[in-house]
Design an enzyme around this catalytic site. Structure first.
Site, short mmCIF file in Angstrom:
data_model
loop_
_atom_site.label_atom_id
_atom_site.label_comp_id
_atom_site.label_asym_id
_atom_site.label_seq_id
_atom_site.Cartn_x
_atom_site.Cartn_y
_atom_site.Cartn_z
N GLU A 127 0.98 -1.18 0.08
CA GLU A 127 0.04 -0.07 0.02
C GLU A 127 0.87 1.40 -0.02
O GLU A 127 1.81 1.34 1.01
CB GLU A 127 -1.00 0.13 1.17
N MET A 269 0.63 -2.85 8.49
CA MET A 269 -0.37 -3.05 7.25
C MET A 269 -1.05 -4.24 7.37
O MET A 269 -0.83 -5.44 7.85
CB MET A 269 0.82 -3.09 6.31
N ASN A 271 -2.33 -6.39 5.43
CA ASN A 271 -2.44 -7.61 4.26
C ASN A 271 -3.05 -8.55 4.55
O ASN A 271 -3.18 -9.08 5.71
CB ASN A 271 -1.01 -7.86 4.00
N GLU A 304 -5.76 -3.14 12.60
CA GLU A 304 -5.37 -3.77 11.36
C GLU A 304 -6.31 -4.93 11.36
O GLU A 304 -6.62 -5.33 10.22
CB GLU A 304 -3.91 -4.47 11.28
N GLU A 326 -9.97 4.15 6.19
CA GLU A 326 -9.14 4.47 7.42
C GLU A 326 -9.90 5.35 8.39
O GLU A 326 -9.75 4.94 9.63
CB GLU A 326 -8.02 5.38 6.94
#
Ligand code: TRP
Ligand code: ZN
Length: 886
Positions: A127, A269, A271, A304, A326
């Site tokens: 990202e 992150m 993922n 996350e 976000e």
């Protein structure tokens, strides 16, 4: 490095992709001096994009193309066009397969974007647009694909090979190598791709979901950190449970993994199935991490994890929609933290942070709406506005529709858009439809930048028993937006009688009162609300819980603020009244200092804080928050022209006076709490956080007395504490004290003891960089030579340079401009190493409009010097050029 001037990209130019990628099959061969990436893309024409077969343009940067074929036919260089950012070719059918091989160099990747090495392990950060540094691809979030990934590496150094989804096969190869294949059954955009290879250990646990599926949970870390994972694991399990209970969201794969890496540009992150974290947001145990660090780990793990639904299952159509995932996810993690600990304290912390940092961003040259409409470099838009203000916007919707209505809206949103890439409008539409409301005007929060001001005035009619509140809203111009239309502003309020009781709230025209705390909706530039049946003139408690991200002002007297501090039923507003009182008192002191007069502290502040300290029934964390004077950063933000020296002098003077006047009470509280800390084991829970926070703020006041008893207590806490919260505060207090010998000894013994723990050394750097005592820049420059420091590690850069420029206002704004020159030097160096970090580090220089004209000139000169240094990344170029424009 760019070869052309970076271009602006506009939301209005959005077009659906011409082609789709149904399947992505990746093979990575990892070697010490290069990596080979083979990608097979199963593609087809997007039926929504129109007729014909347009050229296909794939994104790709810093890739060495070794071969490419279309439907098994190897292409020659005449069959495609290659630039340093794209590969273009002509498909000859609506469905086709592209195979490519590229060579890349993770071992020399210092930008920490794409595939890179952190220490001895390989990891990825894709990202927002990092996947294009791994292979040729349609690197945009509305292209969603099913990924299979095979990783091969030398077995001894890289025993663990991870990617998204579930492991489906593995084996050994000749020459000491091995491989593993992972398959992710969920379609995802490339920015959620992840790969990890390294010598990692893991802590394992399981979670049983609400439909009784068993999920394996693993946290992978370097072997020496295996003792610091339990808190993150506990936080993960609490997050999974909370998302089931509060949002009805269940986890969807059989395995969920977190990997901690030392070199990482941001916090973490999301993922799919393989979250990659900055080690600072995973590792926590009492001896090495503060209470604040424990709370941050919990919040980031939750954040996350929550992205699995708000971000992954439902993702963003384009990067202008970033706040869709976000803002919503920050709101979700904030509510989670509020439920786990003290709701009021969490709100106070978040609001103080927003008002200091996001408000400053909104008033600066990079100001942008929650949904920006143009950018040069998307990495520059992972901002306080998109995250924190975005979360406030979601919170306002929650306030307007209530908890149940919000849940109906989020259920509809997740169900309707599962597996899709959508926009902020889709989120709003789900909230509207589920609640039968119209949010058209409310959506201005997504399109208009700047912090609205709300000026409130009152009038009481004793004959009619009625009370009128007039609200006037306005919003200052921001770059590209001269005029603003009125916002929808929810103002929660109560009215207090002379005894501090909440009065029944009945608006004119209503048959009966509607509660004693209610939400008014401002929708116009000027609006009046009249309350009736009020036999006495009330004192209003406005914007309770900070119900909207605005600057609200009401002409409170200091006595009224003291009254609200004592009596307001809303805990947040009790604190807020104390802050407003402190601001008024500090602004007097600042003016006295500027006029060269002797400063005199308004005794009302002493009286108010004394009664807070004397009240044993108050939550200790609230007492600590009330005792914390507004920070220098906030005082700068609310100044017309910020005089950093006067602000610092005034605030220190107030702290010294309070220390002297409240010494006995502080000393009692300190000793009582330190005694409890000595006699009990560390627990990462609200009550204990509260106890230590009061103990520590008391110590920081007490040390201003210079008394030998206090110094002895501080040294005892430094040496004997069994946890980092107490030890680090003792160190910070010493560092800011005049006790040179004790300070030097403490710094040395601390560094000696913790030299092998980089996260603790970050704290050691920060404490020194943030100290406003004379000689700050020389200290920082010396520390840059320390063995534990490196510009290549973002945590180190933030801890030392970031803390100096962002927290040490007196040092950074030294009148000779030395702080500015130093920062520009570091930005120029970092621009070549890590553009994202260089660009973020720049923020303090972009705020030049806040300062006197001499400083403005010096700051702009340094921005210009950066601009002239040549070969700027798009990240740095965008921020510097916008800061100098206009
Ligand atoms: N999506 C991440 C988060 O909010 C943000 C992020 C992590 C990021 N690493 C990044 C954004 C690198 C840009 C670049 O949790
Ligand atoms: Zn996020």
């Amino acid at each position: 490095m760019r070869t052309e001037q970076p271009k602006m990209i506009y939301l209005k130019d959005y077009k659906v992709p011409d082609y789709l990628i149904d399947e992505t099959h990746l093979t990575f061969e990892l070697f010490e001096d290069h990596t080979l990436v083979h990608a097979q893309l199963v593609m087809r024409r997007n039926p929504e994009a129109g007729e014909g077969l347009p050229a296909l343009t794939l994104d790709g940067q810093e890739l060495e193309l070794l071969s490419i074929s279309l439907n098994d036919r190897e292409l020659s260089s005449a069959d495609y066009q290659l630039t340093d950012s794209h590969l273009t070719l002509q498909p000859d059918s609506a469905s086709f397969v592209i195979d490519s091989s590229v060579r890349i160099h993770p071992e020399t990747n210092t930008a920490l974007e794409g595939l890179y090495k952190s220490g001895s392990m390989f990891c990825t950060q894709c990202e927002a647009e990092g996947f294009r540094k791994i292979t040729y691809y349609l690197d945009r979030p509305d292209v969603m694909s099913k990924f299979t990934t095979t990783v091969s590496a030398e077995q001894h150094h890289y025993p663990v090979l991870l990617s998204n989804g579930n492991p489906i096969a593995s084996g050994s190869e000749e020459g000491g190598r091995h491989w593993a294949t992972w398959e992710d059954p969920f379609k995802k955009p490339a920015y959620l791709f992840a790969l990890v290879a390294g010598d990692l250990w893991c802590v394992e646990d399981t979670f049983t979901t609400m439909s009784q599926r068993e999920v394996a949970l693993r946290i992978y870390v370097e072997p020496e950190n295996i003792d610091k994972c339990q808190h993150a694991m506990d936080s993960l399990k609490r997050s999974m449970k909370w998302d089931e209970e509060v949002y009805g969201r269940e986890y969807d794969l059989d395995i969920f993994m977190i990997v901690a890496v030392n070199d990482f540009n941001m916090g973490a992150m999301e993922n799919k199935g393989l979250n990659i974290f900055n080690s600072s947001c995973v590792l926590a145990k009492a001896e090495t991490a503060t209470d604040a660090a424990h709370q941050r780990v919990e919040a980031v793990v939750a954040h996350e994890y929550f992205h699995n639904w708000s971000g992954n299952r439902v993702t963003c159509r384009d990067w202008f929609q970033l706040s869709l995932k976000e803002g919503f996810t920050v709101f979700r993690d904030a509510e989670f933290s509020a439920d786990m600990h003290s709701r009021t304290v969490k709100r106070i912390e978040d609001v103080a942070y927003l008002r200091t940092h996001q408000f400053a961003e909104d008033a600066g040259p990079m100001a942008h709406p929650v949904r920006p409409d143009a950018f040069m470099e998307i990495s520059n838009f992972y901002t306080l506005t998109v995250y924190e203000k975005g979360s406030e916007v979601v919170r306002m919707i929650h306030t307007l529709v209530g908890a149940e209505g919000f849940r109906k809206g989020s259920d509809l949103y997740f169900e309707r858009h599962d597996g899709q890439a959508v926009t902020c409008d889709d989120f709003i539409k789900a909230m509207e439809e589920a609640n039968g409301i119209d949010l058209t005007q409310f959506k201005r929060w997504y399109s208009q930048a700047g912090t609205p001001r709300v000026v409130v005035s009152e009038s009481y009619d004793a004959a009619a028993n009625s009370y009128r509140l007039k609200f006037q809203q306005s919003c200052p111009p921001t770059p590209g937006q001269a005029e603003k239309l009125p916002f929808v502003i929810p103002v929660e309020l109560g009215l207090l009688d002379a005894q501090g009781r909440e009065m029944p709230l009945q608006l004119i025209g209503e048959d009966a009162p509607v509660g004693r705390s209610r939400v008014l909706q401002l929708t116009e530039a000027e609006q009046t609300f009249t309350f009736v049946n009020l036999p006495e003139k009330p004192l209003p408690s406005l914007l309770r819980g900070f119900s909207a991200p605005v600057k609200l002002s009401f002409p409170y007297s200091r006595d009224q603020l003291m009254f609200l501090m004592q009596h307001d039923a809303d805990g947040f507003n009790r604190w807020e009244a104390g802050q407003q009182l402190s601001v008024q008192v500090l602004q007097d002191l600042i003016a006295q200092q500027q006029r060269g007069e002797q400063m005199v502290l308004d005794q009302r502040l002493v009286t108010a804080l004394r009664s807070v300290l004397e009240n044993d029934s108050l939550d200790q964390a609230m007492v600590a928050e009330m005792l914390s004077l507004p920070g220098e950063g906030y005082l700068i933000e609310i100044s017309e022209v910020a005089d950093v020296d006067a602000i610092h002098a005034a605030r220190e003077f107030a702290r010294e006076q309070l220390s002297a006047e409240l010494f006995d009470l502080l000393w009692q509280r300190y000793q009582r709490n330190r005694e409890l800390s000595r006699n009990s084991a560390y627990v990462a829970q609200a009550e204990h956080f509260a106890r230590r926070s009061l103990q520590n703020i008391a110590l920081s006041y007490l040390m201003l007395s210079g008394k030998p008893d206090v110094l002895a207590a501080c040294l005892e806490q430094f040496e004997k504490a069994d946890n980092m919260t107490e030890r680090l505060t003792a160190l910070a207090v010493l560092v800011n004290s005049p006790f040179e010998k004790e300070k030097a000894l403490a710094l040395e013994s601390f560094a000696d003891y913790f030299k092998d723990n980089p996260l603790v050394m970050d704290q050691w750097f920060s404490v020194q960089a943030a100290s406003a005592l004379p000689g700050a820049l020389q200290r920082v420059e010396q520390l840059m030579q320390h063995l534990a420091f490196t510009l290549k590690n973002p945590n180190k850069v933030r801890a030392l340079i970031g803390a100096f420029a962002g927290q040490n206002f007196v040092g950074f704004h030294a009148a000779d401009g030395s702080g500015y020159r130093f920062l520009a030097d570091q930005v120029i160096t970092l621009n070549g190493l890590n553009p994202q970090i260089a660009s973020r580090l720049l923020a303090p220089l972009t705020r030049w409009r806040k300062y006197d004209s001499a400083r403005q000139t010096l700051m702009k000169a340094q921005l210009q010097r950066i601009l002239d240094s040549g070969d700027l990344s798009s990240d740095v170029f965008e921020v510097v050029s916008k800061s100098l424009a206009g």
